[in-house]
Design a protein around this motif. Structure first.
Motif, PDB file in Angstrom:
ATOM      1  N   VAL A  25     -45.955  15.119   4.932  1.00  0.00           N
ATOM      2  CA  VAL A  25     -46.554  14.124   5.823  1.00  0.00           C
ATOM      3  C   VAL A  25     -47.918  13.696   5.298  1.00  0.00           C
ATOM      4  N   VAL A  26     -48.340  12.524   5.742  1.00  0.00           N
ATOM      5  CA  VAL A  26     -49.602  11.950   5.273  1.00  0.00           C
ATOM      6  C   VAL A  26     -50.408  11.423   6.453  1.00  0.00           C
ATOM      7  N   LYS A  27     -51.712  11.308   6.241  1.00  0.00           N
ATOM      8  CA  LYS A  27     -52.597  10.611   7.174  1.00  0.00           C
ATOM      9  C   LYS A  27     -53.115   9.379   6.448  1.00  0.00           C
ATOM     10  N   LYS A  28     -52.765   8.201   6.981  1.00  0.00           N
ATOM     11  CA  LYS A  28     -53.198   6.942   6.374  1.00  0.00           C
ATOM     12  C   LYS A  28     -54.697   6.751   6.578  1.00  0.00           C
ATOM     13  N   TRP A  37     -50.736  11.711  11.602  1.00  0.00           N
ATOM     14  CA  TRP A  37     -49.677  12.181  10.716  1.00  0.00           C
ATOM     15  C   TRP A  37     -48.525  11.191  10.780  1.00  0.00           C
ATOM     16  N   SER A  38     -48.052  10.790   9.623  1.00  0.00           N
ATOM     17  CA  SER A  38     -46.902   9.893   9.527  1.00  0.00           C
ATOM     18  C   SER A  38     -46.168  10.219   8.237  1.00  0.00           C
ATOM     19  N   LEU A  39     -45.116   9.504   7.974  1.00  0.00           N
ATOM     20  CA  LEU A  39     -44.348   9.706   6.751  1.00  0.00           C
ATOM     21  C   LEU A  39     -44.905   8.850   5.626  1.00  0.00           C
ATOM     22  N   PRO A  40     -44.764   9.296   4.381  1.00  0.00           N
ATOM     23  CA  PRO A  40     -45.069   8.391   3.276  1.00  0.00           C
ATOM     24  C   PRO A  40     -44.187   7.151   3.432  1.00  0.00           C
ATOM     25  N   ALA A  41     -44.795   5.980   3.324  1.00  0.00           N
ATOM     26  CA  ALA A  41     -44.059   4.756   3.630  1.00  0.00           C
ATOM     27  C   ALA A  41     -44.718   3.557   2.967  1.00  0.00           C
ATOM     28  N   GLY A  42     -43.989   2.474   2.946  1.00  0.00           N
ATOM     29  CA  GLY A  42     -44.525   1.234   2.410  1.00  0.00           C
ATOM     30  C   GLY A  42     -43.483   0.142   2.456  1.00  0.00           C
ATOM     31  N   PHE A  43     -43.803  -0.984   1.851  1.00  0.00           N
ATOM     32  CA  PHE A  43     -42.919  -2.143   1.868  1.00  0.00           C
ATOM     33  C   PHE A  43     -42.032  -2.186   0.636  1.00  0.00           C
ATOM     34  N   VAL A  44     -40.874  -2.804   0.801  1.00  0.00           N
ATOM     35  CA  VAL A  44     -39.943  -3.033  -0.291  1.00  0.00           C
ATOM     36  C   VAL A  44     -40.462  -4.217  -1.106  1.00  0.00           C
ATOM     37  N   ALA A 111     -52.571  14.638   2.740  1.00  0.00           N
ATOM     38  CA  ALA A 111     -51.128  14.828   2.625  1.00  0.00           C
ATOM     39  C   ALA A 111     -50.876  16.322   2.566  1.00  0.00           C
ATOM     40  N   LYS A 112     -49.861  16.778   3.280  1.00  0.00           N
ATOM     41  CA  LYS A 112     -49.532  18.200   3.245  1.00  0.00           C
ATOM     42  C   LYS A 112     -48.138  18.438   3.799  1.00  0.00           C
ATOM     43  N   TRP A 113     -47.685  19.690   3.668  1.00  0.00           N
ATOM     44  CA  TRP A 113     -46.396  20.124   4.200  1.00  0.00           C
ATOM     45  C   TRP A 113     -46.614  20.704   5.596  1.00  0.00           C
ATOM     46  N   MET A 114     -45.817  20.275   6.568  1.00  0.00           N
ATOM     47  CA  MET A 114     -45.912  20.800   7.938  1.00  0.00           C
ATOM     48  C   MET A 114     -44.512  21.024   8.499  1.00  0.00           C
ATOM     49  N   ASP A 122     -48.573  18.383  17.618  1.00  0.00           N
ATOM     50  CA  ASP A 122     -49.881  17.900  17.187  1.00  0.00           C
ATOM     51  C   ASP A 122     -50.179  16.535  17.820  1.00  0.00           C
ATOM     52  N   GLU A 123     -51.314  16.425  18.501  1.00  0.00           N
ATOM     53  CA  GLU A 123     -51.673  15.163  19.163  1.00  0.00           C
ATOM     54  C   GLU A 123     -51.969  14.045  18.164  1.00  0.00           C
ATOM     55  N   MET A 124     -52.162  14.387  16.895  1.00  0.00           N
ATOM     56  CA  MET A 124     -52.434  13.379  15.870  1.00  0.00           C
ATOM     57  C   MET A 124     -51.177  12.966  15.101  1.00  0.00           C
ATOM     58  N   THR A 125     -50.008  13.301  15.623  1.00  0.00           N
ATOM     59  CA  THR A 125     -48.742  12.886  15.020  1.00  0.00           C
ATOM     60  C   THR A 125     -48.332  11.541  15.597  1.00  0.00           C
ATOM     61  N   SER A 126     -47.880  10.636  14.741  1.00  0.00           N
ATOM     62  CA  SER A 126     -47.444   9.311  15.196  1.00  0.00           C
ATOM     63  C   SER A 126     -46.253   9.443  16.151  1.00  0.00           C
TER      64      SER A 126
END
Length: 165
Positions: A25-28, A37-44, A111-114, A122-126
């Protein structure tokens, strides 16, 4: 530089799981997900398939080389009644379990493993990630099928289907 994506967006996100069952997971560092906390992501990008895009995004954001194991979800919504915002969510596996995270500092704070249980609490999870952490998506993934040609008349340079096998 912000790209003009028009009014129909197509994004990708990847759930990558290590041998302990933890999620990558990552924090943008920007946008509505800043500090969450969210997933690694982006546009195509033009010229790539959605599964190629998620592999690229995971590598760019975290340095982790992976491959797509299956499609686990699709998020869709309309922003302010105007922009169609869509995201394919894939289940990914690391090519090498010994890889270390290499943070892309321009876009990410961390970025880390959770463990999914940690993310769910976690209250900071999307919102999307909290929902995913509460469900066992692995059992319901759609697997990719390659080597199919729907006909030369279409002119596909890359073509894949994702179905439940």
């Amino acid at each position: 530089m912000k790209k003009d994506r028009g009014k129909v967006w197509l994004g990708v996100a990847g759930v990558t799981v290590n041998e302990l069952g933890q999620w990558l997971v990552v924090k943008k560092a920007y946008s509505g997900l800043k500090g969450r906390w969210s997933l690694p992501a982006g546009f195509v990008n033009a010229g790539e398939t959605v599964d190629e895009a998620v592999v690229r995004e995971l590598k760019e954001e975290t340095g982790i080389d992976c491959y797509v194991s299956g499609l686990i979800g699709f998020r869709t919504g309309v922003i302010r009644g105007d922009i169609s915002d869509n995201m394919a969510i894939f289940y990914c596996r690391m090519k090498d379990e010994q890889q270390k995270i290499c943070l892309q500092e321009k876009e990410l704070l961390e970025a880390k493993w959770m463990f999914p249980k940690e993310l769910a609490q976690d209250e900071m999870t999307s919102v999307m990630l909290k929902e995913m952490a509460s469900n066992q998506f692995e059992k319901h993934q759609l697997e990719g099928i390659e080597g199919i040609n729907p006909g030369d008349v279409f002119g596909y340079s890359s073509y894949k289907l994702f179905f439940k096998k």
